[in-house]
Design a protein around this motif. Structure first.
Motif, mmCIF file in Angstrom:
data_model
loop_
_atom_site.group_PDB
_atom_site.id
_atom_site.type_symbol
_atom_site.label_atom_id
_atom_site.label_comp_id
_atom_site.label_asym_id
_atom_site.label_seq_id
_atom_site.Cartn_x
_atom_site.Cartn_y
_atom_site.Cartn_z
ATOM 1 N N SER A 1 -8.018 -5.167 0.188
ATOM 2 C CA SER A 1 -8.099 -6.455 -0.588
ATOM 3 C C SER A 1 -8.207 -7.545 0.337
ATOM 4 O O SER A 1 -7.660 -7.382 1.288
ATOM 5 N N PRO B 1 -15.233 -2.719 -8.422
ATOM 6 C CA PRO B 1 -15.246 -3.803 -7.529
ATOM 7 C C PRO B 1 -14.064 -3.677 -6.319
ATOM 8 O O PRO B 1 -14.261 -4.170 -5.178
ATOM 9 N N THR B 2 -12.731 -3.140 -6.814
ATOM 10 C CA THR B 2 -11.972 -2.959 -5.681
ATOM 11 C C THR B 2 -11.992 -1.753 -4.980
ATOM 12 O O THR B 2 -11.196 -1.604 -4.006
ATOM 13 N N ASN C 1 -17.386 -0.886 -4.352
ATOM 14 C CA ASN C 1 -18.000 -1.987 -4.762
ATOM 15 C C ASN C 1 -19.372 -2.450 -4.293
ATOM 16 O O ASN C 1 -19.946 -3.300 -3.726
ATOM 17 N N GLY D 1 -13.987 -8.080 -5.890
ATOM 18 C CA GLY D 1 -13.785 -7.275 -4.507
ATOM 19 C C GLY D 1 -13.574 -7.887 -3.428
ATOM 20 O O GLY D 1 -13.268 -9.035 -3.330
ATOM 21 N N GLN D 2 -13.749 -7.453 -1.973
ATOM 22 C CA GLN D 2 -13.338 -8.261 -0.814
ATOM 23 C C GLN D 2 -14.521 -9.251 -0.536
ATOM 24 O O GLN D 2 -14.136 -10.134 0.280
ATOM 25 N N PRO E 1 -16.083 -1.641 3.934
ATOM 26 C CA PRO E 1 -15.679 -0.842 2.659
ATOM 27 C C PRO E 1 -14.905 0.202 2.714
ATOM 28 O O PRO E 1 -14.391 0.344 1.553
#
Ligand SMILES: Nc1ncnc2c1ncn2[C@@H]1O[C@H](COP(=O)(O)OP(=O)(O)OP(=O)(O)O)[C@@H](O)[C@H]1O
Ligand SMILES: Nc1ncnc2c1ncn2[C@@H]1O[C@H](COP(=O)(O)OP(=O)(O)OP(=O)(O)O)[C@@H](O)[C@H]1O
Ligand SMILES: [Mg+2]
Ligand SMILES: [Mg+2]
Lengths: 528, 315, 542, 274
Positions: free
Chosen positions: B47, A434-435, A438, A445-446, B42
């Motif tokens: 974050s 997820p981080t 993802n 995640g974001q 991504p």
């Protein structure tokens, strides 16, 4: 090796030094902060201008010395000590010593908030560095980090001068600000258009596999961005350039016929696949996902659009990647099975030929993925195949900005066309965690659009892969991850993605690093 | 006269300001913003917390009005800001990009004028009426040719097949020749059309008959009399032609992979790079305004009848 | 140059216009000749083929025209069938053209000098510009242009109409051609200028011995100027002869009718005594109006201190040269513009002050008929729609009743019902002028304001319209304000007349008085300039 | 013989050149409405074993990389292009007509304000404007039509105003007031029809421009998504095969040229009005 070996140099056109190699890139680089090197155009430049602590042998995938002449690792892979080669300097004259290396890894390992520099995805659990002496540096990890050693060999760990590391993220877009110790130096850049690299005459510290270690025989490399496939390849064939990236399968024949060479370098990572975002209710049911997996005639896709340089995927990761397990039997084309699974899941065929449940059509959407070879055509074909089982797939197009935003929203894009290249088991975590990237869009995640989907089981396995110290356990865990992903139907692996390049007959001794980035260090050009 | 110039200048500034505001509004209401888009990629692996920090540091969270005031103030001070996508000052990007577009514009405009002139001559002087009528249809047809298609075909034939000019690795004027000439064809179409219909109106006037009755040859009548008379209406579409060249530059530079303002604009649109797009819109509007102003100023030089009215109007 | 041999000799000329499959025979077997120093006037109605003949002589027929037969020799050279290149050497050098409309016959963006130099250099390509310019100064001086050096540097729009025509004449005679074709050279000019130009042409002709083909529709002018007259009817030459003889004793009925329709042939309107005391329908007193200059400053005073009255049921004529302010005056009468000072009263009301319904009622009572009827009709409307509009405005919504009234009105203005389906653009000048009158009458007006309503028409049509107007006035008891630059027409139709010069009324009174005993010099000058005064009924001119 | 027809032809001034001018557009509209009449083949489904075949008797314009029939895709694509272009022009007319009339009939203030606004918009090249709008509202066939339509509004407004002002100054409008018509009667009977007629003829001309603008935007990738057959999109998708399969780009390009040209002819035919 997975690429056609270049023709051996003939005695007549003996290695003549000099000449600038004209390299046609598909996309402009975005940012040369080394951890962003996963993006091909970024990596294509970083691979020429930076050195790494270690080199991953492209034949054996073993880690070999480079800037680090040796290293030691403690038993639980939490402390790594490197001994550095003396006399190495960055192109701005500063030495590549323990302090500089420590600063690099502190930045890559933890990121730098003030400068907006994010941490590297290949370095997990990083704690701190310690300068033992000018040529010895030690790194400490909070948890076992068995992948770290390989991590020091990837482009994302390219060493840059402390001066560069003091720049905020924005300024890394300008290639001239990035000072490495590699065989080439950035001389000039036209943003979004071209980068000029010149050979560093005093370079003497190339990796063993690329011996001899002296300076490059080229005078320089000129990277020109030509986004348009037809022009890039057309110009290459017309003799307007020496080397070109992103050759599509349909052009290969033309190029070979013309007497040029196709290089298909394996990227050894997560295969080119279509993945699901189970947060979207339409694909939340594993039966639907598996049905679509079996509704996909992958051999037909390969036959129609690709060439033998694109091997059929047999698992989530490539066959020449570490820890590969053959799952070919689970990836069959079986439309009847697909139909049954969909029926079971409640999606029944309506008279108009589309499947519906409670009046809702099974209509999915996916964005074309520009970096993937023939992404659009592949998806169009996929849509054609799914249509036969009554599932509608729309291919979205739009500006890159829209694409990024849409891809973060599982409600808009229940599917994603993905690929990640890296020659280490960690790659699978990079893709699915997820981080990290993802690709399944799990919660945590974001994306702010994910409502509930999260798979703790998978994430646990991924965590283990990243922290297993024993290589054997690590590969076993990797096998479990592959089985888990395929069993849950998270991904439809299509093919093992190569990086396909075309080189003219003038280009000799072309090399690639472990994930298919070109290395021009040894290359030379025959006189035309 | 000065009063006239002052009022024109005020009008020009108003247009500039309006276009600036319009583009700001258009870009401001876009979903998301460039900062978000860039850092949500991504590949960067940031974050959400990091992203919102970055956003705040760019001031992207301010209210639209504050941002407008900020951007307007900055622009008035002559600063165009930074590209969010590349982090490079916009002025630097423009500085790097404008020569390509300028060369493209010069080649295509020059080419278009030559094309239009030779074509108009043929269409006006061709021997038979059906031939003239047929020629008269050609500009309409040419204006329907999609630039991008023409250019794709031109590259394939001229550069790859016949190997007459390279399209990659060339720079300067050499790089502008093929795209410029390709763009010249659709650009010349409206010029030819306007010129032809103006020329036909002129040719229907009695003085042309009088000239023929004096024994002047058709070519002489065309160049010495019809041309200067038909020029003013043709000049008035210069602003439009300028716009077409810029729009053509977007497509042409994309097709040819040239690093000009058009390419910059298309990328800025794609990446919602507000600062860059606004700067380009501002430049094109300024160009448009300047060209129209120049044309207005040139008018009396070409048409003596206007000199008097203008002088009278300003007196 | 042999004076006996004709400079222009046309034999059996047939010209056909071909378009869209149909052919129009514009000239049928025309034969004529013009000798050196002689002026032949070619007269005929509009469309009879006069200009076609002129263009044929210059070899300038449009592409759609074809010479079917016949020959044209100019100064001994056969024109028919001559290649374009050879024609170009003849045009301008041996046969020259003086065009009709000086306003549009010079290139507006080049100086007079440049155009004249070009005219010379076309035939003398090696001559030196400075010498040519010196020669041109002399030439301009000869055609009566003062300060020729300055004029050479000026542009056409800086010259008056008369001066432009002189420049064109200079260009035509620069090469001393054997033949000059002058196609209505004065019809766009004011009468007084016309006289000067005709005098100049006569002088030059005698001086240089040039033959001249003078095309005109004005029989009066032809009678004064020409040595011989040729009458063209529908492309056929119906009569040729010495001017005096022809006018004294016309042989063909067509010529006789042309002459009879000339307004000069009619007697002046006798002042009609009104039965009983009648009121003034229009009272204009001390009217002044200036168009606004730039920035709202008072500009040119187009009308200054004009006063007159028009009695109900009578016709008031207004005469003046172009730009003298006639139309401006009418616009004040209609209330379209508000006078700066002075007042207008129409049917007891001030048109500039009434508003709303009253304004519309007044507008309907005072109808305007335009000089060019074609542009006063919506090009999209058929005659039926045009005529229905005033009835609908008056609240007559019953279609049948409307058709009834329209039919009656068509009869009154003598138009066939078939025109109802046509658009004005497809009607002849006379028909559309009748249509305009019909539309005006459908408003039940008391007053008709007629601005040059017959100026664009052929004499015979002109005569018909004038007769119609007279009939209508009698039948409907209308009051007319009749504007014209043609004194003969005004003399025929008006009871009272105002002579206007540069916005000022120089003379005013009953028509008969003003024409027989003019007080003002300007009026006398105008009367003297009437072309063909010799043809006027002697009883009227004292 | 057929007098009714002859009369109708006379009344509406139907001539051969006019008919010829309308013909191409009629063909286009027919193709757009019932492409099935011209080709039995499915534009979306391809036979992968028949891919990239050169033009032949069965596939007149060849096949693409999925084995889809290019002729059929072009026929079916005409609907998307034509309807988008018509929508674009309709949108711009819908907005521009009231604005143009207001600017032409209204007072100095109103007219000045509308014109100033139009000038501001006109100063921005149309493509920039429509691209910005597209980014704002997202890609898609209807969105492209909307963007192109909106970016043409300013030009139309100016043009309509010019026409209104021209008609307003004519003698027949003055004459209409003279026979007692009210302001709105004159506007409705004379000014609107006479000023909008040339505007409509120009609108058909703008149809060609709109077709080009739309295909350009689709070419740049902001149009409908694949596998929709759209000409600009077909060119984008086919250009990579230009060296090996020229028919993929050539025919859609010709289709665009033909339809833009048909629009030009149509506007010519309409303009031959009395
Ligand atoms: N270019 C042309 N094509 C077809 N018919 C023409 C053309 N020019 C003139 N005609 C026709 O030929 C006839 C003669 O025209 P012409 O111009 O010679 O008449 P005109 O006597 O000079 O008339 P006006 O006094 O009005 O100048 C007219 O019926 C006219 O309609
Ligand atoms: N709208 C206007 N603005 C400024 N000046 C005008 C305007 N209309 C007419 N004039 C000027 O006013 C004067 C009188 O014009 P008007 O039209 O009344 O003359 P006219 O006697 O009707 O001429 P014509 O016989 O040519 O019709 C002329 O000098 C003209 O130039
Ligand atoms: Mg004539
Ligand atoms: Mg007048």
């Amino acid at each position: 090796m997975a690429f056609h070996a270049p023709a051996p140099a003939r005695a007549t056109d003996a290695a003549s030094p000099g000449g600038t190699l004209l390299y046609l890139e598909k996309q402009p680089h975005k940012n040369l902060y080394p951890p962003a090197g996963g993006f091909y155009p970024n990596g294509g430049i970083l691979a020429q201008i930076t050195d790494r602590l270690t080199w991953q042998n492209t034949d054996t995938l073993k880690i070999e010395p480079w800037i680090a002449t040796g290293w030691s690792v403690n038993a639980d892979s939490t402390v790594f000590t490197f001994t550095l080669r003396p006399g190495v300097t960055f192109s701005d004259g500063t030495p590549v010593d323990a302090a500089a290396v420590a600063l690099n890894y502190d930045t890559f390992g933890k990121g730098n908030r003030a400068l907006h520099l994010p941490p590297s995805e290949v370095i997990n659990n990083y704690e701190r560095s310690e300068v033992i002496d000018p040529l010895t540096v030690r790194f400490y990890f909070s948890k076992p980090s068995p992948g770290f050693l390989q991590g020091t060999s990837v482009i994302g760990s390219g060493l840059v001068s402390p001066a560069s590391l003091r720049r905020p993220l924005d300024e890394w877009g300008d290639a001239r600000h990035v000072i490495g110790s590699g065989p080439f130096v950035v001389r000039d850049e036209v943003p979004g258009k071209s980068v000029d690299l010149v050979t560093r005459p005093d370079y003497a510290w190339g990796p063993e596999q690329l011996a001899p270690q002296g300076p490059s025989r080229l005078a320089g490399v000129r990277i020109i961005v030509v986004p348009e496939d037809s022009i890039r390849i057309g110009a290459f064939i017309a003799g307007q350039a020496d080397f070109a990236r992103a050759v599509e399968a349909y052009d290969e024949e033309q190029i070979i016929r013309h007497g040029d060479t196709i290089y298909a370098a394996s990227t050894r990572g997560v295969n080119n696949s279509v993945v699901f975002r189970p947060d979207n209710p339409l694909v939340a049911d594993p039966r639907v996902r598996l049905a679509l997996l079996h509704a996909t005639d992958r051999p037909d896709i390969l036959r129609t659009l690709y060439s033998p340089n694109y091997p059929l995927a047999r698992s989530v990761i490539a066959a020449d990647a570490q820890g590969f397990v053959d799952h070919a039997a689970d990836l069959t084309y079986d439309p009847a099975l697909a139909g049954r699974l969909l029926d079971e899941a409640g999606w029944t065929m309506a008279p108009d030929g589309w499947r519906r449940r409670n009046g809702v059509a099974l209509a999915l959407a996916v964005h074309e993925a520009l970096p993937q070879p023939q992404s659009r055509s592949m998806l169009v074909l996929l849509a054609q195949q799914w249509r036969r089982v009554g599932v509608r797939l729309t291919i979205l197009s739009g500006s890159p900005a829209m694409t990024v935003l849409d891809n973060l929203n599982p409600a808009v894009t229940p599917l994603f066309h993905a690929e990640v290249g890296r020659a280490d088991p960690d790659v699978i975590k990079s893709a699915f965690y997820p981080t990290n990237r993802n690709v399944l869009l799990q919660k945590g995640g974001q994306s702010r659009h994910v409502e509930h989907f999260v798979d703790p089981e998978l994430n646990g396995l991924l965590d283990q892969v990243a922290s297993d110290t024993d290589p054997a356990t690590r590969l076993a865990d990797l096998a479990r991850v592959q089985a888990d992903i395929l069993a849950k139907g998270y991904s439809i692996p299509i093919f093992e993605e190569p990086q396909v390049y075309a080189g003219s007959a003038r280009v000799h001794d072309m090399r690639f690093e472990a994930v298919g980035r070109p290395v021009f260090y040894r290359t030379w050009l025959a006189r035309p | 006269m000065t009063r006239y110039i002052l009022s024109r200048a005020a009008q020009a500034l108003l247009v500039l300001w309006g276009a600036f505001t319009l583009s700001f509004v258009l870009l401001q209401v876009m979903p998301g913003d460039a900062v978000l888009i860039k850092f949500q990629d991504p590949e960067l692996g940031l974050s959400p917390q990091q992203i919102s920090d970055i956003r705040a540091s760019y001031g992207a969270d301010e209210s639209a009005f504050v941002q407008y005031a900020h951007v307007l103030g900055r622009t008035l001070a002559g600063q165009l800001g930074y590209s969010i996508e590349t982090g490079v000052p916009v002025s630097r990007m423009l500085h790097a990009a404008y020569p390509t577009t300028l060369r493209l514009a010069v080649v295509s405009f020059g080419g278009a004028i030559m094309l239009a002139a030779s074509f108009a001559t043929a269409a006006l002087l061709a021997p038979l009426r059906p031939l003239r009528a047929a020629l008269r249809l050609v500009p309409g047809l040419a204006s329907g040719i999609p630039v991008f298609w023409l250019e794709i075909v031109a590259i394939q034939l001229v550069s790859f097949h016949w190997k007459l000019v390279p399209v990659v690795g060339v720079s300067g004027w050499a790089a502008a020749v093929l795209p410029g000439l390709a763009l010249a064809i659709p650009i010349s179409a409206p010029l030819t059309q306007v010129f032809l219909s103006a020329a036909e109106r002129v040719m229907a006037q009695p003085f042309i008959d009088v000239l023929r009755a004096r024994g002047a040859s058709p070519l002489r009548i065309l160049y010495a009399h019809v041309l200067p008379n038909a020029l003013p209406p043709t000049l008035t579409i210069s602003g439009l032609v300028f716009g077409e060249i810029l729009a053509g530059a977007v497509v042409t530079e994309t097709v040819f992979g040239l690093d000009g303002l058009g390419q910059l604009a298309q990328q800025a649109v794609a990446n919602q790079d507000v600062a860059v797009l606004q700067a380009i819109i501002l430049i094109s509007v300024a160009g448009f305004v300047v060209i129209n102003f120049t044309v207005d100023a040139l008018h009396p030089l070409i048409d003596p009848r206007i000199r008097r009215t203008q002088a009278g109007g300003a007196a | 140059m042999n004076a006996a041999s004709p400079q222009l000799n046309i034999r059996d000329l047939d010209v056909v216009y071909e378009s869209r499959g149909s052919a129009h025979h514009a000239l049928k077997g025309v034969s004529l000749e013009v000798r050196a120093g002689e002026m032949l006037a070619l007269v005929g109605e509009s469309g009879s083929g006069k200009s076609t003949l002129g263009r044929a002589i210059l070899g300038l027929l449009p592409e759609s025209a074809r010479i079917q037969r016949g020959s044209i020799t100019v100064d001994g050279t056969e024109i028919v069938g001559l290649p374009e290149r050879a024609l170009r050497r003849i045009r301008g050098a041996r046969v020259a053209l003086i065009p009709q409309d000086p306003a549009h016959s010079l290139d507006p963006v080049r100086t007079i000098g440049a155009q004249l130099v070009e005219a010379v250099h076309l035939h003398e390509p090696h001559s030196n510009t400075a010498t040519t310019r010196r020669m041109l100064v002399g030439l301009l001086d000869r055609v009566g242009i003062k300060e020729p050096e300055r004029r050479l540097r000026q542009y056409p729009h800086e010259l008056s109409g008369g001066m432009r025509q002189r420049v064109l004449i200079a260009a035509a005679i620069a090469q001393r051609p054997a033949l000059i074709v002058a196609d209505e050279p004065t019809s766009a000019l004011d009468v007084s200028v016309q006289v000067q130009i005709m005098a100049l042409l006569a002088e030059l002709r005698h001086e240089m011995g040039t033959a001249m083909l003078f095309i005109t529709h004005d029989l009066g002018l032809a009678s004064e100027q020409a040595d011989r007259v040729a009458v063209l009817q529908h492309g056929t030459l119906c009569e040729t002869g010495e001017t005096k003889a022809l006018f004294a004793n016309p042989r063909t009925p067509y010529t006789r009718r042309l002459l009879a329709d000339l307004p000069l042939f009619h007697e002046a309107r006798a002042p009609r005594r009104a039965e009983g005391p009648r009121e003034d329908a229009i009272v204009v007193s001390h009217l002044t109006y200036a168009y606004k200059g730039a920035g709202g400053r008072p500009g040119h005073k187009a009308v200054r201190d004009i006063s007159f009255n028009v009695m109900a049921g009578q016709t008031h004529g207004i005469v003046g040269e172009s730009g003298s302010g006639k139309t401006t005056l009418l616009r004040c009468l209609l209330g379209l513009i508000t006078p700066d000072s002075g007042s207008v009263h129409i049917l007891g009301e001030n048109p500039a002050q009434v508003e709303g319904t009253a304004q519309r009622a007044l507008r309907r009572a005072v109808q305007f008929v335009y000089q060019n009827p074609h542009v006063s009709f919506d090009p999209r409307c058929r005659a039926a729609d045009i005529l229905a509009e005033p009835l609908i405005n008056a609240g007559l919504h019953d279609r049948g009743a409307r058709t009834e009234r329209i039919r009656a009105m068509l009869e009154r203005v003598q138009l066939p019902p078939a025109v109802l389906e046509r658009r004005a653009a497809n009607m002849s000048g006379g028909q559309s002028q009748r249509l305009a009158i019909a539309r005006a009458l459908l408003c039940d007006p008391k007053i008709l304001i007629l601005d040059e309503v017959v100026s664009a028409l052929d004499v015979s049509v002109q005569a018909e319209i004038l007769t119609l107007l007279e009939t209508l006035q009698r039948q409907l008891d209308l009051t007319y304000v009749f504007v014209s630059h043609d004194l003969a027409v005004v003399r025929r139709i008006a009871d009272t007349v105002s002579i206007i010069r540069a916005g000022t009324q120089v003379e005013h009174g009953p028509t008969e008085t003003v024409f027989s005993t003019p007080h003002d010099d300007y009026t006398k000058h105008l009367l003297a300039a009437i072309p063909g005064r010799d043809l006027m009924r002697p009883a009227v001119l004292a | 013989m057929n007098t009714a027809l002859a009369q109708w032809r006379q009344r509406h001034d139907v001539t051969l050149p006019r008919l010829l001018g309308v013909l191409p557009v009629l063909v286009l509209v027919l193709v757009a409405l019932c492409p099935g009449l011209f080709t039995p083949l499915d534009p979306l489904a391809g036979q992968t074993d028949e891919r990239l075949m050169a033009p032949s008797a069965t596939h007149w314009f060849g096949t693409d990389q999925f084995g889809r029939d290019v002729f059929s895709r072009i026929m079916h694509g005409s609907f998307s292009t034509l309807s988008a272009a018509m929508l674009a022009v309709a949108i711009s007319l819908l907005v521009a007509i009231p604005l143009g009339l207001a600017a032409g009939l209204g007072g100095r203030r109103l007219s000045g304000a509308i014109l100033a606004g139009a000038d501001m918009v006109l100063a921005i090249p149309e493509l920039f404007l429509s691209l910005s709008i597209i980014t704002l509202i997202g890609p898609g066939a209807t969105h492209v039509a909307f963007a192109v339509g909106i970016s043409q509004v300013a030009g139309f407004t100016r043009m309509i105003r010019t026409e209104v002002v021209r008609v307003r100054a004519t003698e027949y409008v003055e004459a209409a007031f003279g026979i007692g018509s009210t302001f709105w009667q004159v506007v409705w009977r004379h000014i609107v029809p006479n000023s909008l007629a040339p505007a409509l003829s120009l609108a058909t001309l703008r149809l060609g421009t709109a077709i080009l603008a739309i295909s350009t935007i689709c070419f740049l990738g902001y149009g409908p998504s694949p596998p929709t057959p759209e000409w600009g999109l077909m060119i984008t998708e086919g250009r990579n095969y230009l060296a090996t399969a020229w028919w993929l780009t050539t025919f859609p390009g010709l289709a665009i040229i033909f339809s833009a040209w048909a629009a030009t002819l149509l506007s010519r035919a309409i303009r031959m009005d009395p």
